[in-house]
Structures are given as C-alpha cells and as structure tokens.
Scaffold this motif. Sequence first.
Motif, short mmCIF file in Angstrom:
data_model
loop_
_atom_site.label_atom_id
_atom_site.label_comp_id
_atom_site.label_asym_id
_atom_site.label_seq_id
_atom_site.Cartn_x
_atom_site.Cartn_y
_atom_site.Cartn_z
N ALA A 1 0.84 -1.21 0.00
CA ALA A 1 0.00 0.00 0.00
C ALA A 1 0.88 1.25 0.00
CB ALA A 1 -0.93 0.00 1.21
N ALA A 2 1.98 1.21 0.73
CA ALA A 2 2.88 2.38 0.81
C ALA A 2 3.50 2.69 -0.55
CB ALA A 2 3.95 2.15 1.86
N LEU A 3 3.98 1.69 -1.26
CA LEU A 3 4.60 1.97 -2.56
C LEU A 3 3.56 2.38 -3.59
CD1 LEU A 3 7.61 -0.45 -2.91
CD2 LEU A 3 7.50 1.88 -2.04
N ALA A 4 2.35 1.86 -3.50
CA ALA A 4 1.28 2.33 -4.38
C ALA A 4 0.98 3.80 -4.08
CB ALA A 4 0.03 1.47 -4.21
N PHE A 5 0.99 4.18 -2.83
CA PHE A 5 0.78 5.56 -2.41
C PHE A 5 1.88 6.46 -2.97
CE2 PHE A 5 1.49 8.87 0.88
CZ PHE A 5 0.25 9.48 0.88
N VAL A 6 3.13 6.01 -2.91
CA VAL A 6 4.26 6.79 -3.44
C VAL A 6 4.13 6.98 -4.93
CG1 VAL A 6 6.77 6.73 -3.84
CG2 VAL A 6 5.84 6.24 -1.57
#
Length: 164
Positions: A99-104
């Motif tokens: 989820a964090a890398l998709a957010f980035v």
Amino acid sequence: MIEFKPATATDLPKIVAVYNETIPTHRATADLQPQTVAQKSAWFAAHNAHFPAWVIQNHHQTVGWLTLSAYSDRAAYDQTAEISLYLDQAARGHHVGTAALAFVDHEAPAHGLTTVIARIFGHNQASRHLFQKFGYDHWGHLPAIATLPEGHADLEVYGKHFGI
C-alpha cells in the motif's frame, strides 16, 4: 484500512520507536544503536511539502512511517528523493508495504518529484522484492559497504523515474 497521514512533531516518538525496533535485526538500517527523539529531530524537521513525511495507520493505529527525503542538497537533485519505509513488526507481511509503494506512485509526482531512489541491504530480500514489484530498477551495487555485527553487508540501490 490503511491510511497515510502527514507526520507531525507529535508523531516523532512513534516514528523513532518503529525505527529503533528495526535496528537489532540489521536488515533495514545501518544504525547500530537506538536513536532518540532529539537525535532524529533535525532529520524530521528537514521534511516539508516537497520532501514529505507520513505516518502509516491501520485501523487508526500508527504501524509505520514513510518519507521522501532530499537525496542531496545540490540543486540539480531537487526533484530526486530517497524513500524510507519502516513498519513495526506486527505490520510486516500484511501488505502495508505494498500500500505504501502504491501511495508513493501517486504522491511522488504530486510533490514535484521525478526520481525516487531506495537504498536496501543486499540481504533484505523482502524489501528488494517489494521495490522490484513496483517497477524500481536495480541501479547500483555497493559491495561490503556496511560493517554489521555479523559481518560486511552489501548495499543495493534501486530507482524509479516518474514522468520522465
């Protein structure tokens, strides 16, 4: 439900606690001793609208943090950020990093960033796999650059361009 909230100074003790939890594993940071809030204050203060910091919450509980920090203080690198992603032990393996890398992928361009780099220990296969899954290419190998209690460690550099 995973959410990303802009980090504030009141989040710094939890940010430091999550960071310190990773130090004994020698998988995610080259720091060998726990850090204090005072030691991390200048680092935290360097984040701003262009180079942001977020806390990661799952069901309203902070489970980690994410930063896009200045890669260099030289002007030509102003659109390049170094990513840091740290999760508390209970959050690992539950798709929070995904989820964090998709957010980035969405946030980096929104903050005027065209390049994001990640520095990952060679023996941290989970992080390397996660970044590769999100299209980060292997840009560099620094052999035996870190001296950890268990021996020398390689550092791998991954990078991704946004809108270039």
